[in-house]
Enzyme design. Structure first.
Site, mmCIF file in Angstrom:
data_model
loop_
_atom_site.group_PDB
_atom_site.id
_atom_site.type_symbol
_atom_site.label_atom_id
_atom_site.label_comp_id
_atom_site.label_asym_id
_atom_site.label_seq_id
_atom_site.Cartn_x
_atom_site.Cartn_y
_atom_site.Cartn_z
ATOM 1 C CB CYS A 79 -0.681 -0.028 1.127
ATOM 2 S SG CYS A 79 -2.178 1.388 1.096
ATOM 3 C CB CYS A 114 -0.922 2.895 3.708
ATOM 4 S SG CYS A 114 -2.347 2.463 3.120
ATOM 5 C CG ASP A 115 2.848 1.247 4.581
ATOM 6 O OD1 ASP A 115 2.057 1.545 5.617
ATOM 7 O OD2 ASP A 115 2.678 0.134 4.085
#
Lengths: 302, 78
Positions: free
Chosen positions: A131, A134-135
């Protein structure tokens, strides 16, 4: 025994839940999570009724609507196997629970595809991520590798070149994403492009410290020093639980007809786990609704 | 409700983080929020405490929850 089990809690499963409840079916929704892929979607601009809505917010609205109805929900458990039994189906979960119903709507969607190379599982969450949105920010100022050549890999690359010290884009094939994204890559000064390179191994100690890649033209391997490996190589259908029950197509999707029927009477499927053309939130929701109405008809005929 | 110290380590672009924070708010749980994209010290702290680099990380007293795991959050908050 339930009338209906809905397995999967993305847009298809949630829409099916609402339609099933309105038909007064005794229904159970089982899912690893609520929202599925939509939870990883930052902005949705093509779902009817919203010019722009964030994925998680759209799911909250779906969930709030579902919770208006008396549907049993088991969220956080995964159906590992679905089998035919006398008078219906039985679902067995990872937690060891067993549930039975007369008909089933299977809506488990898709998950990020894995590379299946050494180090990938070992370093998942320790530098390996699926992701990027996200990260990604955690790796600002660091050297990273992005694996993939399609649009999601290119978008992740364009995001990361802004914040990372250096980005390596590794693709097994020439880049397959949209031309407009490929053109934008050319402006990046901190990007190395490795097309027709195979990712062989992810290395590290407690966390990732490198990736080994092989040049498919020369057969030579080399190691890149990176602390993050972003795997963006597409999606696979979550169809393992029905593998023994129904024949899948070459991509692992469940073939359905226009009525969301599978080859197994009483087993319906909807959304991204099926061979329906176009994987879209609005399509999945529509298919889920259709599957629930068809399942209701089937139950009336029984 | 028992008073528990809740901290969420997240990034501004992460949909699962948003979902975690919305869930806590919905349950009426007060929490401290750390933006690990901007705050490198907190990012290091998150990695040390959770032994991994993915967001969100929710720390309830000294218990670590990685990702949006509704069941685990419910269990630790009850």
């Amino acid at each position: 025994m339930y009338d209906l089990m809905i397995i999967g809690g993305g847009p298809a499963g949630l829409a099916a839940s609402i339609y099933a409840a309105r038909k007064r079916l005794k229904a159970l929704l089982i899912s690893t999570d609520i929202g599925g892929q939509v939870n990883r979607t930052m902005g949705v601009e093509n779902y009817l009724g919203y010019q722009f809505i964030e994925g998680p917010e759209l799911i909250d609205k779906f969930q709030a609507q579902v919770s208006q109805y008396p549907i049993d929900q088991k969220v956080g458990d995964k159906v590992s196997q679905l089998a035919k039994i006398e008078g219906g189906f039985e679902a067995i979960t990872d937690a060891g629970n067993k549930y039975q119903s007369r008909v089933v709507i299977f809506t488990t969607g898709k998950s990020p595809r894995r590379l299946n190379i050494p180090g990938e599982t070992e370093f998942a969450g320790k530098g390996v991520t699926y992701c990027a949105i996200c990260d990604g920010p955690i790796f600002s100022g660091q050297k990273v590798a992005i694996v993939g050549g399609g649009n999601s890999a290119l978008e992740a690359t364009l995001d990361m070149v802004k914040i990372a010290e250096h980005v390596n884009l590794i693709s097994l094939t020439p880049l397959t994403g949209d031309a407009i994204l490929i053109e934008k890559l050319e402006e990046a000064k901190n990007l190395s492009l490795f097309t027709e390179y195979q990712s062989e191994k992810i290395e590290g100690r407690d966390f990732v410290n490198g990736i080994v890649i092989k040049d498919l033209k020369t057969g030579q391997s080399k190691r890149l020093e990176v602390t993050g490996v972003f795997i963006e190589i597409g999606l696979v259908p979550n169809s393992e639980a029905v593998k023994g029950l129904v024949e899948l197509n070459q991509w692992g999707e469940i073939p359905i007809n226009g009525a969301c029927e599978t080859k197994v009477p009483g087993l319906y499927a909807a959304g991204d786990v099926t061979d329906v053309p176009e994987k879209q939130i609005v399509v999945a929701a529509g298919e889920g609704a259709k599957a629930a109405l068809q399942a209701h008809r089937y139950l009336q005929r029984l | 409700m028992v008073d528990k110290k809740v901290a969420v380590y997240s990034t501004p672009t992460c949909p699962w983080c948003k979902r975690t924070k919305e869930y806590l708010t919905q349950k009426g749980i007060a929490y401290i929020e750390y933006d690990v994209a901007a705050d490198k010290a907190r990012a290091r702290e998150m990695i040390e405490k959770s032994k991994q680099m993915g967001v969100p990380v929710t720390i309830i007293d000294d218990q670590v929850v990685v990702g949006f795991n509704q069941q685990q959050l419910d269990k630790l908050l009850s």
